[in-house]
Design a protein around this motif. Structure first.
Motif, short mmCIF file in Angstrom:
data_model
loop_
_atom_site.label_atom_id
_atom_site.label_comp_id
_atom_site.label_asym_id
_atom_site.label_seq_id
_atom_site.Cartn_x
_atom_site.Cartn_y
_atom_site.Cartn_z
N HIS A 20 26.72 14.27 -4.36
CA HIS A 20 27.21 12.89 -4.27
C HIS A 20 26.09 12.09 -3.60
CE1 HIS A 20 30.89 10.23 -2.98
NE2 HIS A 20 29.97 9.57 -3.64
N LYS A 21 25.36 11.32 -4.42
CA LYS A 21 24.15 10.66 -3.92
C LYS A 21 24.47 9.41 -3.10
CE LYS A 21 20.54 12.86 -5.78
NZ LYS A 21 19.43 12.25 -6.40
N PHE A 22 23.65 9.14 -2.09
CA PHE A 22 23.79 7.88 -1.34
C PHE A 22 23.16 6.75 -2.15
CE2 PHE A 22 23.29 10.67 2.55
CZ PHE A 22 24.64 10.67 2.82
N PRO A 23 23.76 5.57 -2.10
CA PRO A 23 23.08 4.45 -2.76
C PRO A 23 21.80 4.12 -1.98
CG PRO A 23 25.05 3.69 -1.59
CD PRO A 23 25.02 5.18 -1.47
N ALA A 24 20.77 3.67 -2.70
CA ALA A 24 19.53 3.31 -1.99
C ALA A 24 19.80 2.07 -1.15
CB ALA A 24 18.45 3.01 -3.00
N GLU A 25 19.08 1.97 -0.02
CA GLU A 25 19.28 0.79 0.82
C GLU A 25 18.34 -0.32 0.36
OE1 GLU A 25 20.84 2.45 4.89
OE2 GLU A 25 18.98 3.38 4.25
N ARG A 26 18.97 -1.40 -0.07
CA ARG A 26 18.19 -2.47 -0.69
C ARG A 26 18.58 -3.82 -0.13
NH1 ARG A 26 18.28 -1.07 -7.11
NH2 ARG A 26 16.81 0.63 -7.00
N ALA A 27 17.69 -4.78 -0.24
CA ALA A 27 18.03 -6.15 0.15
C ALA A 27 17.11 -7.10 -0.59
CB ALA A 27 17.84 -6.32 1.65
N GLU A 28 17.57 -8.35 -0.72
CA GLU A 28 16.73 -9.35 -1.38
C GLU A 28 15.98 -10.15 -0.32
OE1 GLU A 28 18.65 -12.03 -4.06
OE2 GLU A 28 19.44 -10.40 -5.28
N THR A 29 14.75 -10.51 -0.62
CA THR A 29 14.01 -11.41 0.26
C THR A 29 12.93 -12.12 -0.54
OG1 THR A 29 12.90 -11.62 2.39
CG2 THR A 29 12.33 -9.69 1.10
N VAL A 30 12.11 -12.90 0.18
CA VAL A 30 11.09 -13.68 -0.54
C VAL A 30 9.70 -13.11 -0.27
CG1 VAL A 30 10.04 -15.97 -0.76
CG2 VAL A 30 12.50 -15.75 -0.44
N LEU A 31 8.93 -13.00 -1.33
CA LEU A 31 7.55 -12.56 -1.20
C LEU A 31 6.74 -13.78 -0.78
CD1 LEU A 31 5.23 -10.51 -1.66
CD2 LEU A 31 5.20 -11.23 -4.05
N GLN A 32 6.34 -13.79 0.51
CA GLN A 32 5.68 -15.00 1.00
C GLN A 32 4.19 -15.03 0.70
OE1 GLN A 32 7.08 -14.81 5.13
NE2 GLN A 32 8.29 -16.63 4.68
N ASN A 33 3.62 -13.85 0.71
CA ASN A 33 2.17 -13.82 0.47
C ASN A 33 1.73 -12.41 0.10
OD1 ASN A 33 -0.36 -14.84 0.25
ND2 ASN A 33 -0.51 -15.54 2.37
N ILE A 34 0.53 -12.31 -0.44
CA ILE A 34 -0.05 -10.99 -0.67
C ILE A 34 -1.39 -10.98 0.06
CG2 ILE A 34 -1.02 -9.42 -2.40
CD1 ILE A 34 1.12 -10.41 -4.37
N ASP A 35 -1.49 -10.11 1.05
CA ASP A 35 -2.76 -9.99 1.79
C ASP A 35 -3.57 -8.87 1.18
OD1 ASP A 35 -2.25 -11.96 3.52
OD2 ASP A 35 -1.77 -10.67 5.24
N ILE A 36 -4.88 -9.03 1.22
CA ILE A 36 -5.74 -7.98 0.69
C ILE A 36 -6.50 -7.36 1.85
CG2 ILE A 36 -7.64 -7.45 -0.90
CD1 ILE A 36 -5.26 -8.50 -2.44
N GLN A 37 -6.33 -6.05 2.03
CA GLN A 37 -7.07 -5.36 3.09
C GLN A 37 -8.25 -4.61 2.48
OE1 GLN A 37 -3.94 -3.08 4.91
NE2 GLN A 37 -3.31 -4.81 6.17
N VAL A 38 -9.35 -4.56 3.24
CA VAL A 38 -10.55 -3.89 2.72
C VAL A 38 -10.82 -2.65 3.57
CG1 VAL A 38 -12.99 -4.16 2.11
CG2 VAL A 38 -11.45 -6.14 2.09
N GLY A 39 -10.89 -1.51 2.92
CA GLY A 39 -11.07 -0.25 3.65
C GLY A 39 -12.53 0.15 3.77
#
Ligand code: AMP
Length: 689
Positions: free
Chosen positions: A325-344
């Motif tokens: 008996h599987k648990f439902p995944a925990e989910r929520a809606e929100t807003v994607l405010q930005n996408i940051d780019i990290q440099v390794g």
């Protein structure tokens, strides 16, 4: 998941064939990523959704069910370097249920199958479904003799030595236990230990894991048991496979035996008199879940009476007498405010989603991983989008999808930068790679700083007191521009700086001085060459022995026709792509100067093998054919332990060829070159001396 799920009610047979084929391929790919690579690209619930659609199509069109369908198979075929072991009793999967209706359907089908009247009691045992990976532990004469993974359900991988490192697994059973018994259970990693492991991996610039299950799988399926031993793995036991004495009469009775024999059994396991009690157990486990230090993905109900289990038997991939008996995944809606780019350190551009903070399953989420450029375009993520966020496996937040209906008008697709956000150099994609990389090299402050951080990190030069803050400040003020500058720091250079008193300056200078002497493997690792983690650095140190020799050979290897190049690519575990990364590193003028400087400032000790008195110490070995007593990987690990170099193919430099059964062309080649050939029995005799 790329395509939307079809409307099943309208499906014609023709559409069903196409859809069935598409879904089967997609599921097979996800099976491979999950089971073999321990690197899934979709969440468990997305997988379950795909699987269920495939099942529903097969329910509508049973003629599409073949033995090749993913619904008839378990896990994924095994292709790794472990020895394959057939399971004497198959290790099956479990059917899934997602709601109370599914569960009452399950109980009804049990009653129908067993011809039980409604009034006849039907006890179920409810057990937390632990999100790890299942193993089978074989005990003979009360001793642990072999442990395997589930593999494809019929045969698994021999991971005995790895399992021996797990303290939850007893190596002996009391005399009261059956003479031969296979115990089945789940190996897992706790949430906190998973976080610690990832922090540690990050500090080494090594691969991190996306959730505790993958960390457990990756740790358990290590070819080198020494690595497994350093990973905090645990076990819960819940079933048996082969058994040579009378079976207990109920599952709950068997669980008591497991406890008596010192196996951990999950404390939230309950015997339930009826379906209501089973569902109450589900609610209780759901509530307890947040507070547990390990991950669960559902509750398993099992028929308690073993005679009924036997009558119910199995379908192709799962027992009839149990359901998850599987648990439902925990989910929520929100807003994607930005996408940051990290440099390794190696210039890879990694996008990170910045989200309007939202609670998902009790935890505030404000960032999510986006992996790479393709992931953004696959999901068509646009800044300002409303997105569905999920904490996959309870831990790392992921964006499941965009809620396109809520997309603001005129939102344009996200353009992944084609230049480095830190140094503005071009950022390019190398053929066949998913990553886009900054081409600025060490001119790029992000790469230069990350490289310095790596240089002083725990498994490299291990210079305490030179943390991220100092490195960034020293880099900005040009006190340190490359690793060799670290050894140029003196009282004078620090005295004029804010915040540095006489004592703190002395402490740092002493800390640096105390790390001037370093072993060759750490030194190579510290350089931060692309693809050179600790294990590969150790291989190189092992093969070349000293810094001057390594540098000389790497310079020679720039000529792809040289013996040095052949030797480098021939090292077992190196290969062309790694070799090319090393060569391009040593070729670069700036790196050449840094290496010269470092050679002057540091003292790099030669590689010392732990064993010096074996006939294989310092020798070059090639293995061929199938070994019977040891897996190839165990044999290679053993050879290295004895100070031998293991290579892939025969050359003039080869000292020994160790042959198993069905050895091929290598034998001929070795004979031609007068290389000593040893069979498996003699090899075993020599290594066990
Ligand atoms: P699946 O991964 O969907 O094939 O589900 C079956 C798997 O659930 C088994 O192979 C086990 O690895 C795992 N599992 C976790 N907890 C339990 C449990 N209490 N009883 C049986 N299987 C379990």
């Amino acid at each position: 998941m790329n395509k939307s799920i079809p409307n099943l009610a309208d499906l014609t047979l023709q559409d069903a064939v196409v859809e069935h084929d598409r879904l089967s391929k997609e599921i097979n790919l996800h099976n491979k990523q999950y089971y073999q690579d321990s690197a899934p690209t979709i969440t468990d619930s997305e997988y379950d959704e795909l699987f269920n659609v495939l099942r529903s199509i097969e329910a509508l069109f049973p003629e599409l069910i073949t033995s090749n369908s993913p619904t008839q198979k378990i896990g994924s075929p095994i292709v790794s370097g472990f020895t394959k072991i057939p399971h004497s009793v198959p290790m099956l999967s479990l059917d899934n249920a997602f709601n109370e209706e599914d569960i009452s359907g399950f109980v009804d089908s049990l009653r129908r199958f067993l011809k039980l009247s409604v009034s006849e009691p039907l006890e179920l045992v409810s057990e937390p479904k632990i999100d790890g990976l299942s193993v089978s532990l074989r005990y003979q004469n009360h001793k642990f003799v072999r442990g395997t993974t589930r593999g494809d359900g019929n045969q698994g991988e021999d991971i005995t030595n790895n399992l021996k490192t797990i303290s939850d697994i007893p190596d002996k059973l009391p005399k009261s236990a059956p003479n031969t018994i296979e115990i089945r259970g789940e190996v897992y990693m706790t949430k906190s230990e998973f976080h610690d492991l990832n922090t540690y991996q990050k500090s080494l610039d090594e691969k991190t894991f996306s959730n505790p299950r993958n960390a457990a799988a990756g740790s358990l399926r290590q070819l080198n048991p020494e690595i497994t031993a350093t990973r905090p793995l645990r076990l819960f036991a819940y079933a048996w496979g082969e058994i040579d004495s009378k079976l207990p009469t109920t599952h709950s009775e068997f669980l008591k035996y497991l406890e008596e024999w010192s196996f951990p059994v999950h404390p939230l396991t309950r015997v339930c008199e009826d379906i209501e009690e089973a569902l109450a157990a589900y609610s209780a486990i759901s509530e307890a879940r947040q507070g547990l230090n390990h991950e669960l993905d559902g509750v398993v109900y099992k028929v308690n009476r073993i005679d009924w289990q036997k009558r119910l038997g199995f379908r192709s991939r799962a027992p009839r007498w149990a359901i998850a008996h599987k648990f439902p995944a925990e989910r929520a809606e929100t807003v994607l405010q930005n996408i940051d780019i990290q440099v390794g350190r190696t210039g890879i551009l990694t996008p990170v989603a910045r989200l309007l903070p939202v609670k998902v399953g009790g935890v505030l989420v404000s960032n999510a991983t986006l992996h790479n450029e393709d992931e953004i375009s696959r999901k068509d993520l646009r800044i300002g989008d409303t997105v569905l966020v999920q904490r996959a496996g309870d831990v790392i937040p992921q964006i499941v999808k965009v809620i396109t209906a809520k997309r603001p008008a005129h939102q344009s697709p996200y353009q992944f930068p084609h230049s480095c956000p830190v140094c503005s150099s071009k950022a390019v994609r190398v053929k066949d790679e998913v990553a886009r990389k900054c081409t600025g090299g060490l001119m790029c402050p992000a790469q230069a700083i990350e490289r310095l951080k790596h240089f002083v990190s725990r498994n490299a030069f291990d210079i305490e007191g030179l943390g991220t803050k100092h490195i960034e400040a020293f880099w900005k003020s040009e006190l340190i521009r490359d690793p060799s500058d670290i050894f140029r720091i003196n009282e004078k250079s620090l005295s004029s700086r804010d915040g540095w008193g006489e004592q703190s300056a002395k402490n740092l200078i002493d800390a640096i001085a105390s790390k001037r002497t370093i072993t060759l493997d750490r030194f190579i690792y510290a350089l931060g060459i692309n693809q050179i983690g600790q294990a590969t650095a150790r291989l190189l140190a092992h093969t070349y022995g000293s810094l001057p020799k390594w540098r000389h050979e790497m310079n020679e290897a720039q000529n792809r026709n040289s013996e040095s190049y052949k030797e480098l690519v021939n090292i077992d575990g190196i290969g062309v792509s790694v070799a090319e990364d090393i060569i391009s590193f040593v070729k670069e003028t700036n790196n050449k100067r840094i290496l010269d400087d470092l050679e002057q400032f540091t003292s790099v000790t030669d590689f010392q093998s732990l064993t010096t008195d074996s006939p294989f110490t310092g020798k070059t070995i090639v293995f061929t054919g199938a070994l019977e007593k040891m897996s190839r990987s165990e044999a290679k690990a053993k050879a290295r332990e004895l100070g031998a170099k293991v290579t892939d193919s025969i050359s003039r430099k080869t000292d020994f060829l160790i042959i198993g059964s069905n050895a091929g062309s290598k034998v001929k080649k070795a004979q031609g070159l007068n290389i000593k050939i040893i069979d498996e029995a003699s090899w075993l005799q020599l290594v066990e001396k």
